[in-house]
Write a protein that holds these residues in place. Sequence first.
Motif, short mmCIF file in Angstrom:
data_model
loop_
_atom_site.label_atom_id
_atom_site.label_comp_id
_atom_site.label_asym_id
_atom_site.label_seq_id
_atom_site.Cartn_x
_atom_site.Cartn_y
_atom_site.Cartn_z
N HIS A 1 0.85 -1.19 0.00
CA HIS A 1 0.00 0.00 0.00
C HIS A 1 0.89 1.24 0.00
O HIS A 1 1.14 1.85 1.03
N ILE A 2 1.36 1.61 -1.19
CA ILE A 2 2.20 2.80 -1.31
C ILE A 2 1.33 4.05 -1.31
O ILE A 2 1.67 5.07 -0.73
N TRP A 3 0.20 3.99 -1.99
CA TRP A 3 -0.72 5.12 -2.05
C TRP A 3 -1.89 4.86 -1.10
O TRP A 3 -2.53 3.81 -1.15
N LEU B 1 0.35 16.35 0.34
CA LEU B 1 0.50 15.66 1.62
C LEU B 1 1.00 14.23 1.44
O LEU B 1 1.62 13.67 2.35
N ASP B 2 0.74 13.63 0.27
CA ASP B 2 1.15 12.26 0.03
C ASP B 2 2.62 12.16 -0.39
O ASP B 2 3.21 11.08 -0.31
N LEU B 3 3.23 13.27 -0.83
CA LEU B 3 4.60 13.22 -1.31
C LEU B 3 5.56 12.88 -0.18
O LEU B 3 5.44 13.41 0.94
N ALA B 4 6.53 12.04 -0.47
CA ALA B 4 7.54 11.69 0.52
C ALA B 4 8.45 12.88 0.81
O ALA B 4 8.90 13.07 1.94
N HIS B 5 8.72 13.69 -0.22
CA HIS B 5 9.58 14.87 -0.06
C HIS B 5 8.87 16.08 -0.67
O HIS B 5 9.23 16.54 -1.76
N PRO B 6 7.87 16.62 0.01
CA PRO B 6 7.05 17.68 -0.57
C PRO B 6 7.83 18.95 -0.91
O PRO B 6 7.43 19.70 -1.80
N LEU B 7 8.92 19.21 -0.23
CA LEU B 7 9.68 20.43 -0.49
C LEU B 7 10.41 20.39 -1.83
O LEU B 7 10.91 21.42 -2.29
N TYR B 8 10.46 19.21 -2.45
CA TYR B 8 11.14 19.08 -3.74
C TYR B 8 10.17 19.02 -4.91
O TYR B 8 10.53 18.60 -6.01
N LEU C 1 -22.15 11.37 -6.87
CA LEU C 1 -20.91 11.83 -6.26
C LEU C 1 -20.29 10.74 -5.38
O LEU C 1 -19.08 10.53 -5.40
N ILE C 2 -21.14 10.04 -4.63
CA ILE C 2 -20.63 8.95 -3.80
C ILE C 2 -20.04 7.85 -4.67
O ILE C 2 -18.96 7.32 -4.39
N GLY C 3 -20.73 7.51 -5.75
CA GLY C 3 -20.24 6.47 -6.66
C GLY C 3 -18.90 6.84 -7.29
O GLY C 3 -18.00 6.01 -7.41
N GLY C 4 -18.75 8.11 -7.69
CA GLY C 4 -17.49 8.56 -8.28
C GLY C 4 -16.34 8.47 -7.30
O GLY C 4 -15.22 8.09 -7.67
N LEU C 5 -16.60 8.82 -6.04
CA LEU C 5 -15.56 8.73 -5.01
C LEU C 5 -15.20 7.27 -4.72
O LEU C 5 -14.01 6.92 -4.61
N VAL C 6 -16.22 6.41 -4.62
CA VAL C 6 -15.98 4.99 -4.35
C VAL C 6 -15.17 4.36 -5.48
O VAL C 6 -14.28 3.54 -5.24
N LEU C 7 -15.45 4.75 -6.73
CA LEU C 7 -14.70 4.20 -7.86
C LEU C 7 -13.21 4.44 -7.69
O LEU C 7 -12.39 3.54 -7.90
N ARG C 8 -12.82 5.66 -7.33
CA ARG C 8 -11.39 5.96 -7.17
C ARG C 8 -10.76 5.16 -6.04
O ARG C 8 -9.66 4.63 -6.20
N PHE C 9 -11.46 5.06 -4.91
CA PHE C 9 -10.91 4.28 -3.80
C PHE C 9 -10.76 2.82 -4.20
O PHE C 9 -9.76 2.17 -3.87
N LEU C 10 -11.75 2.28 -4.89
CA LEU C 10 -11.70 0.88 -5.30
C LEU C 10 -10.52 0.61 -6.24
O LEU C 10 -9.75 -0.33 -6.04
N ILE C 11 -10.39 1.44 -7.27
CA ILE C 11 -9.34 1.22 -8.25
C ILE C 11 -7.96 1.34 -7.61
O ILE C 11 -7.08 0.50 -7.83
N VAL C 12 -7.77 2.36 -6.78
CA VAL C 12 -6.46 2.57 -6.16
C VAL C 12 -6.13 1.46 -5.18
O VAL C 12 -5.02 0.89 -5.19
N PHE C 13 -7.07 1.11 -4.32
CA PHE C 13 -6.79 0.11 -3.28
C PHE C 13 -6.72 -1.30 -3.85
O PHE C 13 -5.82 -2.07 -3.52
N ALA C 14 -7.67 -1.66 -4.73
CA ALA C 14 -7.67 -3.01 -5.29
C ALA C 14 -6.44 -3.22 -6.16
O ALA C 14 -5.90 -4.33 -6.23
N GLY C 15 -5.98 -2.17 -6.83
CA GLY C 15 -4.78 -2.31 -7.65
C GLY C 15 -3.55 -2.58 -6.83
O GLY C 15 -2.59 -3.20 -7.33
N GLN C 16 -3.56 -2.17 -5.56
CA GLN C 16 -2.40 -2.38 -4.70
C GLN C 16 -2.49 -3.64 -3.85
O GLN C 16 -1.45 -4.16 -3.42
N THR C 17 -3.69 -4.11 -3.59
CA THR C 17 -3.83 -5.30 -2.75
C THR C 17 -3.76 -6.61 -3.53
O THR C 17 -3.68 -7.68 -2.93
N TYR C 18 -3.84 -6.51 -4.86
CA TYR C 18 -3.72 -7.74 -5.66
C TYR C 18 -2.25 -8.13 -5.73
O TYR C 18 -1.39 -7.36 -6.15
#
Length: 330
Positions: free
Chosen positions: A22-24, A91-98, A309-326
Amino acid sequence: MTETTTEIISTKLNPNVLPHLHIWEWHIPLYLFLGGMAGGLLVITSIMIVLKRRFGIGPRDEGDGCPCLAVRIGSILSPVLLGVGMLFLFLDLAHPLYVWAFYTTIQPTSPMSAGSWILIAFFPLAVLQAMLVNKKFLRERNIGIVNKLIDWTEDHLTPVALVNAHIGVGIGIYTGILLSFFSARPLWSSSILGMLFLVSGISSAAALMLLLAPDDEKPTYSMIDANAIWIELVVVGLFVLGGITGPANSSGAMMHLIAGDYQMAGLSYMIWFWGIFVALGLLVPLLLEFLEAAGVHIKFPQVAPVLVLIGGLVLRFLIVFAGQTYHTFM
């Protein structure tokens, strides 16, 4: 321990080698959602401006060159939402100052580099459009530099809107291309992901404008949203079909998303995908908007856009998380 065993542990099953960590986290889905909706708002408002000025199509203008209320609000929200989304990305960047290092080079084959430069074009033109469509309000504030900028560009709103429509499409597609370039994650490695996120962003933007528009403007944005949902359903079907019929890794990743029992917030991916995203986020709003267009009274008309709006938000969470947990290449 044998040499073969050492080789397997050190280079094959090492969690730093196989890309299933889970990098992202939650910042990225929120950025993708807000960025996609910002791009969708820019596309819709820009097209509405061009249609009204060139062909007289759309809700009535407010006068003094100011478009209808929903277009004026949507034009303001577009850069605002993208700015908030970029805060989550920062906020997600490891080195935001760069972060400045993105703008020391141009790498056309890198989606992050291309996206960074698209954002440079997005903000000034989106803010300029927001100023031009709200010029009546701004002139009343009597801010010298703002009045000069409006005077210089107010006769060029249509060309600005035409350029912004293309930039909005670029931002919407970029949110999907950002993921699809990660070929090591088979769920993301799909060329249609950019189109899916673009159409979803336009649908979410139309839903937001539907919530904010006055009653006489709502039918326009309801129609835009309904058509976007139809297209999104087709693209979702192609995305799923392409994954299932692809190579073993792609097929396994897609089944992990649409039929897996891996859980997110206490519910399996399968329930989130079919129950929340497809059923509640697409099919139910489409039915409600169709019934309303047919003249059926809907007691709570806000339900449809909120579900979109809820469906659009859920889609992003699903794609990002499922892509990393497989667990790829296992």
